[in-house]
Design an enzyme around this catalytic site. Structure first.
Site, PDB file in Angstrom:
ATOM      1  N   CYS A 131      10.617  24.108 -22.182  1.00  0.00           N
ATOM      2  CA  CYS A 131      10.107  22.877 -22.486  1.00  0.00           C
ATOM      3  C   CYS A 131       8.670  22.827 -22.334  1.00  0.00           C
ATOM      4  O   CYS A 131       8.002  22.986 -21.335  1.00  0.00           O
ATOM      5  CB  CYS A 131      10.860  21.879 -21.102  1.00  0.00           C
ATOM      6  N   CYS A 184      12.183  18.526 -25.252  1.00  0.00           N
ATOM      7  CA  CYS A 184      12.607  19.775 -25.820  1.00  0.00           C
ATOM      8  C   CYS A 184      14.145  19.523 -26.274  1.00  0.00           C
ATOM      9  O   CYS A 184      15.005  20.529 -26.572  1.00  0.00           O
ATOM     10  CB  CYS A 184      12.512  20.903 -25.057  1.00  0.00           C
ATOM     11  N   GLU A 230     -16.762 -14.101   6.243  1.00  0.00           N
ATOM     12  CA  GLU A 230     -16.873 -12.532   6.119  1.00  0.00           C
ATOM     13  C   GLU A 230     -15.891 -12.164   4.995  1.00  0.00           C
ATOM     14  O   GLU A 230     -14.949 -12.885   4.697  1.00  0.00           O
ATOM     15  CB  GLU A 230     -16.459 -11.778   7.299  1.00  0.00           C
ATOM     16  N   CYS A 273      14.457  17.283 -16.743  1.00  0.00           N
ATOM     17  CA  CYS A 273      14.605  18.299 -17.464  1.00  0.00           C
ATOM     18  C   CYS A 273      14.637  19.652 -17.020  1.00  0.00           C
ATOM     19  O   CYS A 273      13.976  19.948 -16.181  1.00  0.00           O
ATOM     20  CB  CYS A 273      13.636  18.122 -18.653  1.00  0.00           C
ATOM     21  N   ASP A 309      -9.482  -4.979   3.111  1.00  0.00           N
ATOM     22  CA  ASP A 309      -7.989  -4.762   2.969  1.00  0.00           C
ATOM     23  C   ASP A 309      -7.554  -3.172   3.400  1.00  0.00           C
ATOM     24  O   ASP A 309      -7.681  -2.234   2.640  1.00  0.00           O
ATOM     25  CB  ASP A 309      -7.602  -4.904   1.425  1.00  0.00           C
ATOM     26  N   ARG A 367      -3.173  -1.468  16.070  1.00  0.00           N
ATOM     27  CA  ARG A 367      -2.722  -2.700  16.239  1.00  0.00           C
ATOM     28  C   ARG A 367      -1.378  -2.520  17.127  1.00  0.00           C
ATOM     29  O   ARG A 367      -1.077  -3.361  17.998  1.00  0.00           O
ATOM     30  CB  ARG A 367      -2.441  -3.780  15.009  1.00  0.00           C
ATOM     31  N   CYS A 375      16.034  15.456 -23.095  1.00  0.00           N
ATOM     32  CA  CYS A 375      14.682  15.456 -22.593  1.00  0.00           C
ATOM     33  C   CYS A 375      13.813  15.124 -23.985  1.00  0.00           C
ATOM     34  O   CYS A 375      14.108  15.752 -25.286  1.00  0.00           O
ATOM     35  CB  CYS A 375      14.267  17.116 -22.316  1.00  0.00           C
ATOM     36  N   ASP A 397       1.926  -8.828  -1.322  1.00  0.00           N
ATOM     37  CA  ASP A 397       1.663  -9.670  -0.401  1.00  0.00           C
ATOM     38  C   ASP A 397       1.932 -11.193  -0.469  1.00  0.00           C
ATOM     39  O   ASP A 397       2.337 -11.964   0.435  1.00  0.00           O
ATOM     40  CB  ASP A 397       0.120  -9.429  -0.305  1.00  0.00           C
ATOM     41  N   TYR A 432     -15.564  -5.738  12.884  1.00  0.00           N
ATOM     42  CA  TYR A 432     -15.760  -7.118  12.726  1.00  0.00           C
ATOM     43  C   TYR A 432     -15.655  -8.248  14.156  1.00  0.00           C
ATOM     44  O   TYR A 432     -15.592  -9.371  14.018  1.00  0.00           O
ATOM     45  CB  TYR A 432     -15.241  -7.918  11.566  1.00  0.00           C
ATOM     46  N   GLU A 461     -11.722  -2.493  10.755  1.00  0.00           N
ATOM     47  CA  GLU A 461     -10.644  -2.244   9.800  1.00  0.00           C
ATOM     48  C   GLU A 461     -11.124  -0.955   9.291  1.00  0.00           C
ATOM     49  O   GLU A 461     -12.093  -0.628   9.043  1.00  0.00           O
ATOM     50  CB  GLU A 461     -10.667  -3.143   8.533  1.00  0.00           C
ATOM     51  N   LYS A 501     -14.679 -18.093  10.363  1.00  0.00           N
ATOM     52  CA  LYS A 501     -14.635 -17.763  11.846  1.00  0.00           C
ATOM     53  C   LYS A 501     -15.774 -18.920  12.545  1.00  0.00           C
ATOM     54  O   LYS A 501     -16.602 -19.204  11.772  1.00  0.00           O
ATOM     55  CB  LYS A 501     -15.013 -16.555  12.311  1.00  0.00           C
ATOM     56  N   LYS A 523      -7.082 -16.006   1.183  1.00  0.00           N
ATOM     57  CA  LYS A 523      -6.470 -14.933   0.606  1.00  0.00           C
ATOM     58  C   LYS A 523      -6.528 -15.132  -0.883  1.00  0.00           C
ATOM     59  O   LYS A 523      -6.193 -16.222  -1.387  1.00  0.00           O
ATOM     60  CB  LYS A 523      -4.939 -14.366   0.978  1.00  0.00           C
ATOM     61  N   SER A 525      -3.173 -11.376  14.954  1.00  0.00           N
ATOM     62  CA  SER A 525      -3.458 -11.247  13.206  1.00  0.00           C
ATOM     63  C   SER A 525      -4.022 -12.406  13.078  1.00  0.00           C
ATOM     64  O   SER A 525      -4.679 -13.348  13.940  1.00  0.00           O
ATOM     65  CB  SER A 525      -2.177 -11.358  12.698  1.00  0.00           C
ATOM     66  N   LEU A 526      -4.219 -12.806  11.699  1.00  0.00           N
ATOM     67  CA  LEU A 526      -5.024 -14.405  11.475  1.00  0.00           C
ATOM     68  C   LEU A 526      -4.128 -15.171  10.519  1.00  0.00           C
ATOM     69  O   LEU A 526      -3.170 -14.690   9.995  1.00  0.00           O
ATOM     70  CB  LEU A 526      -5.858 -13.937  10.441  1.00  0.00           C
ATOM     71  N   LYS A 566     -12.605 -10.132   3.702  1.00  0.00           N
ATOM     72  CA  LYS A 566     -11.428  -9.672   4.581  1.00  0.00           C
ATOM     73  C   LYS A 566     -11.047  -8.534   4.090  1.00  0.00           C
ATOM     74  O   LYS A 566     -10.859  -8.367   2.815  1.00  0.00           O
ATOM     75  CB  LYS A 566     -10.470 -10.694   4.174  1.00  0.00           C
ATOM     76  N   ASP A 618       3.956 -13.602   2.157  1.00  0.00           N
ATOM     77  CA  ASP A 618       3.415 -14.639   2.785  1.00  0.00           C
ATOM     78  C   ASP A 618       4.247 -15.721   2.402  1.00  0.00           C
ATOM     79  O   ASP A 618       4.295 -16.578   3.251  1.00  0.00           O
ATOM     80  CB  ASP A 618       1.918 -14.847   2.117  1.00  0.00           C
TER      81      ASP A 618
HETATM   82  S1  IVH Z   1     -10.955 -10.963  12.500  1.00  0.00           S
HETATM   83  C1  IVH Z   1      -8.235 -12.339  16.262  1.00  0.00           C
HETATM   84  N1  IVH Z   1     -12.185 -10.202  10.355  1.00  0.00           N
HETATM   85  O1  IVH Z   1      -7.087  -9.265   8.353  1.00  0.00           O
HETATM   86  C2  IVH Z   1      -8.125 -11.667  15.068  1.00  0.00           C
HETATM   87  N2  IVH Z   1     -10.077  -9.560  10.623  1.00  0.00           N
HETATM   88  O2  IVH Z   1      -4.649 -10.645   7.800  1.00  0.00           O
HETATM   89  C3  IVH Z   1      -9.662 -11.026  14.653  1.00  0.00           C
HETATM   90  N3  IVH Z   1      -9.304  -8.436   8.550  1.00  0.00           N
HETATM   91  O3  IVH Z   1      -6.027  -8.864  11.456  1.00  0.00           O
HETATM   92  C4  IVH Z   1      -9.689 -10.468  13.038  1.00  0.00           C
HETATM   93  N4  IVH Z   1     -11.046  -8.222   7.677  1.00  0.00           N
HETATM   94  O4  IVH Z   1      -6.731  -6.546  10.435  1.00  0.00           O
HETATM   95  C5  IVH Z   1     -11.135 -10.234  10.940  1.00  0.00           C
HETATM   96  N5  IVH Z   1     -13.635  -9.631   8.419  1.00  0.00           N
HETATM   97  C6  IVH Z   1     -12.513  -9.757   9.083  1.00  0.00           C
HETATM   98  C7  IVH Z   1     -11.282  -8.996   8.629  1.00  0.00           C
HETATM   99  C8  IVH Z   1     -10.191  -9.141   9.481  1.00  0.00           C
HETATM  100  C9  IVH Z   1      -9.906  -7.993   7.503  1.00  0.00           C
HETATM  101  C10 IVH Z   1      -7.761  -8.032   9.135  1.00  0.00           C
HETATM  102  C11 IVH Z   1      -7.540  -7.770  10.381  1.00  0.00           C
HETATM  103  C12 IVH Z   1      -6.491  -9.097  10.741  1.00  0.00           C
HETATM  104  C13 IVH Z   1      -5.856  -9.177   9.184  1.00  0.00           C
HETATM  105  C14 IVH Z   1      -5.199 -10.686   9.193  1.00  0.00           C
END
Ligand code: IVH
Length: 693
Positions: free
Chosen positions: A436, A415, A119, A430, A123, A142, A412, A40, A231, A179, A294, A318, A89-90, A121, A44
């Site tokens: 074997c 064997c 909050e 093998c 995965d 998405r 191998c 990742d 979320y 998620e 947020k 991250k 996305s974020l 995040k 990024d």
């Molecule tokens: S809020 C308008 N809150 O991370 C966007 N996203 O890398 C609202 N994700 O697209 C997203 N935990 O799929 C939000 N607590 C959390 C999250 C979260 C994981 C994901 C989500 C987002 C991605 C961005």
């Protein structure tokens, strides 16, 4: 004096194009294949470089640049529906000063008192759920942010997502996003199974979650142990002033919402939260890759709005995947049950994410060459959720004189048989399948495993039985005597009897599991089921020619050749005869046998309501030899439409020329029981017996 600064515009343009191409390729691997090849962090960094180049040269920005759109996970096997609100996305960063800058910007542009909601995040893979009158009516991925794949049926099989909400007070219609993730325990279990079946394991829980969410068979999803956390609540005229309030309400309706969030008043509280979870997250039973910050007040979120890709009211900080640098001491070459040889690195012990790592995977000889690795090199090891850590790079600057170029063995290691590599295969094998020792023991372990014959015993027992010369092939297990078992170290009468009882019980195992237990290369659980259902008994399968095998759904050339090869070996045929004589089942019994083959080779999509439940309808399809699929595609044979079918499915079926049948027409079809050999090959969409709309 005038100073001219020469800017290599052509070079910048070229680099932008290169980055876009690489990002697009990695997006496909990440979102569509669920199998990324870079970390990742590296991804990024590429994206950040592209963002800064485009920022310095806005004339090169195009609407299709990956900086302007979210990566797409759309797949042709699913129906697609538009998102009511774009699914963005974020913006993310690995740098705490950028979080500070985000908070500063918010203070400046809002100019009033507000709070932040921090909050975890999660995965996993993003999901958007729609509830109407308290019932789950749709789940979309998405997708490309504008349209998403319809995975409603699959989502209905995820345990903690309610199909019906609790209490009352929820809006008539709303969306809630979150998620889908796979807890570590479920991930480890799944990968252990995949390794045992010699399927490629998932690289990390996130890929396992996205791969599982896109399974074609919804019933299979329930076995994957997926979970969901939500979320983000969206809808028209929702009665909440803050994000936190909205999530509290969602939790009161029975929706899964994390209780790990915290309201922070400023950057120092945000930093406290981040530093707490940077450590505490390691004890969580699921993967998190950062913190999301947020703006909590919903009117202020509205005021700040969105860029083309991200909200301006949130940012993700991250955590960098932990890496460790250590010395490569040696490489072992391990043989698996089907003979595949895997290089495994022995490392100078190093602490990584709380555990000491001594061994790491090197995948195959190609990967070793790509890394240009030498024994004695300093190498980077990464965990990122995998069962066994992997080597991700070599620190060439620290290469000392005297390092040794590793030589992949040509024989191998167990064997001594010369290794072979099939065309297009990255792995060496093998070929001494019947001599074997490692392969023989591996086959025995597979034979008794839970999804195969389910005999209560482990690797250590197999080792002892093999080393004492009592057992060499699976059939030998059924001739074991109690006297022999009592000679095993630590075995008493009770353990011996338990083992014998378990072997006896295994004789009732259904044919498809027995077929899987044989350990034919490339025949996993699902293929074994398909073959058992198609051929009904082992003799028909043994005598099937290549063409017949290839006509079976999901059987391609590699599988067909592997089956032919397996049954061409006298030892295997003798082994099967002995297992038959021991009383194992080599044909489908009445209950598991299809009721008819009327739908053999047909893929059917159902839509709408029927006189029986949708689950029963699907069961009926499979009982008559057909296959159920959740979305209309070029491979669909019929769309079976009940009352109020989905207009989108009807439209797509018409567009693709897929026959549409109603329940009466369908029942007519399954009233024609035929044996597989009598079924005429009418191809995909035959118009016979169709009640067309
Ligand atoms: S809020 C308008 N809150 O991370 C966007 N996203 O890398 C609202 N994700 O697209 C997203 N935990 O799929 C939000 N607590 C959390 C999250 C979260 C994981 C994901 C989500 C987002 C991605 C961005």
């Amino acid at each position: 004096m005038i100073i001219f600064r020469f800017v290599d515009i052509a070079g910048i343009r070229k680099r932008i194009e290169e980055l876009r191409k690489e990002i697009a390729e990695n997006n496909r691997r990440y979102y569509v294949d669920s199998a990324p090849v870079i970390s990742d962090y590296d991804y990024d960094m590429m994206m950040n470089e592209l963002i800064s180049l485009e920022k310095a040269h806005p004339e090169f920005i195009t609407p299709d640049s990956p900086t302007q759109r979210v990566g797409s996970d759309l797949r042709k096997e699913f129906d697609q529906y538009p998102h009511r609100y774009p699914m963005l996305s974020l913006g993310n960063t690995y740098d705490i000063t950028e979080v500070e800058a985000f908070a500063d910007r918010a203070v400046k542009s809002l100019g009033k008192t507000f709070t932040f909601c921090c909050e975890l995040k999660f995965d996993g893979t993003a999901i958007c759920l729609t509830y109407r009158h308290g019932r789950l009516v749709r789940a979309l991925t998405r997708g490309d942010g504008v349209v998403g794949d319809d995975v409603t049926e699959n989502v209905r099989h995820i345990g903690n997502i309610p199909r019906k909400l609790e209490g009352d007070g929820y809006p008539d219609e709303f969306e809630i996003r979150g998620e889908i993730y796979m807890p570590y325990e479920a991930f480890d279990r799944l990968n252990e199974e995949r390794l045992r079946d010699e399927d490629q394991p998932f690289a990390n829980p996130r890929n396992a979650a996205s791969g599982s969410l896109k399974l074609i068979n919804p019933a299979e999803v329930s076995h994957r142990g997926l979970e969901c956390t939500l979320y983000h609540l969206l809808g028209e005229n929702l009665p909440f002033l803050t994000h936190d309030e909205a999530l509290k309400a969602a939790a009161s309706w029975g929706l899964p919402v994390s209780d790990k969030r915290r309201i922070c008043t400023g950057i120092s509280e945000i930093e406290e939260y981040i530093s707490y979870w940077d450590t505490a997250r390691k004890a969580l039973p699921f993967a998190t890759d950062g913190i999301v910050i947020k703006i909590n007040e919903l009117p202020y979120q509205k005021e700040l709005g969105f860029t083309a890709k991200f909200p301006r009211w949130a940012v993700a900080y991250k955590f960098k995947a932990e890496q460790a640098l250590t010395k490569l001491l040696s490489i072992d070459y391990q043989v698996g049950r089907t003979g595949a040889v895997t290089p495994v690195a022995n490392l100078e012990p190093v602490l990584l994410s709380g555990t000491t790592v001594k061994r790491a995977s090197l995948h195959n000889s190609e990967q070793m060459q790509l890394l240009n690795i030498r024994i004695g090199d300093y190498v980077y090891v990464e965990k990122g959720g995998e069962i066994i850590p992997k080597i991700t790079g070599v620190e060439l600057d620290r290469r000392e004189p005297g390092t040794i170029v590793p030589v992949f063995p040509d024989k191998c290691p167990d064997c001594g048989t010369p290794l072979v590599r099939d065309e297009g295969e990255a792995r060496f094998f093998c070929p001494n399948a019947d001599g074997c020792p490692t392969q023989l023991k591996g086959k025995l372990v597979h034979f008794i495993s839970r999804k195969a014959m389910n005999v209560i015993a482990g690797d250590a027992t197999v080792d002892q039985l093999f080393n004492l010369g009592y057992v060499r092939t699976p059939a030998d297990l059924y001739s074991l005597t109690k006297a022999q078992l009592l000679t095993l170290e630590g075995w008493k009468d009770r353990s011996a009897q338990r083992f014998l009882d378990s072997l006896e019980a295994s004789k009732q195992t259904a044919f498809d599991h027995v077929l899987f237990a044989l350990g034919i290369r490339y025949i996993g659980e699902t293929t074994a089921k398909t073959l058992a259902r198609h051929f009904h008994d082992i003799d028909s399968l043994i005598h099937a020619d290549r063409e017949t095998l290839l006509s079976v759904e999901d059987v391609g050339e590699v599988i067909a050749d592997s089956i032919l090869d397996y049954f061409s070996r006298q030892e295997n045929l003798e082994g099967i005869d002995r297992l038959k004589a021991a009383g194992l089942r080599f044909s489908m019994d009445e209950e598991s046998a299809p009721a008819s083959y009327a739908l053999e080779g047909k893929t059917i999509v159902i839509s709408g309501n029927f006189s029986i439940s949708r689950e029963e309808m699907k069961e009926l399809i499979t009982r008559h030899g057909g296959r159920n699929s959740s979305s209309v595609s070029g491979r669909t044979s019929y769309l079976l439409a009940g009352e109020k079918p989905g207009p989108e499915k009807i439209r797509k079926a018409k567009e693709l020329g897929v026959g549409i049948i109603d329940e009466a027409g369908f029942r007519e079809m399954i009233r024609l029981p035929q044996k597989p050999s009598d079924v005429p090959d009418s191809g995909g969409n035959d118009a016979l017996q169709l009640t067309l709309f």
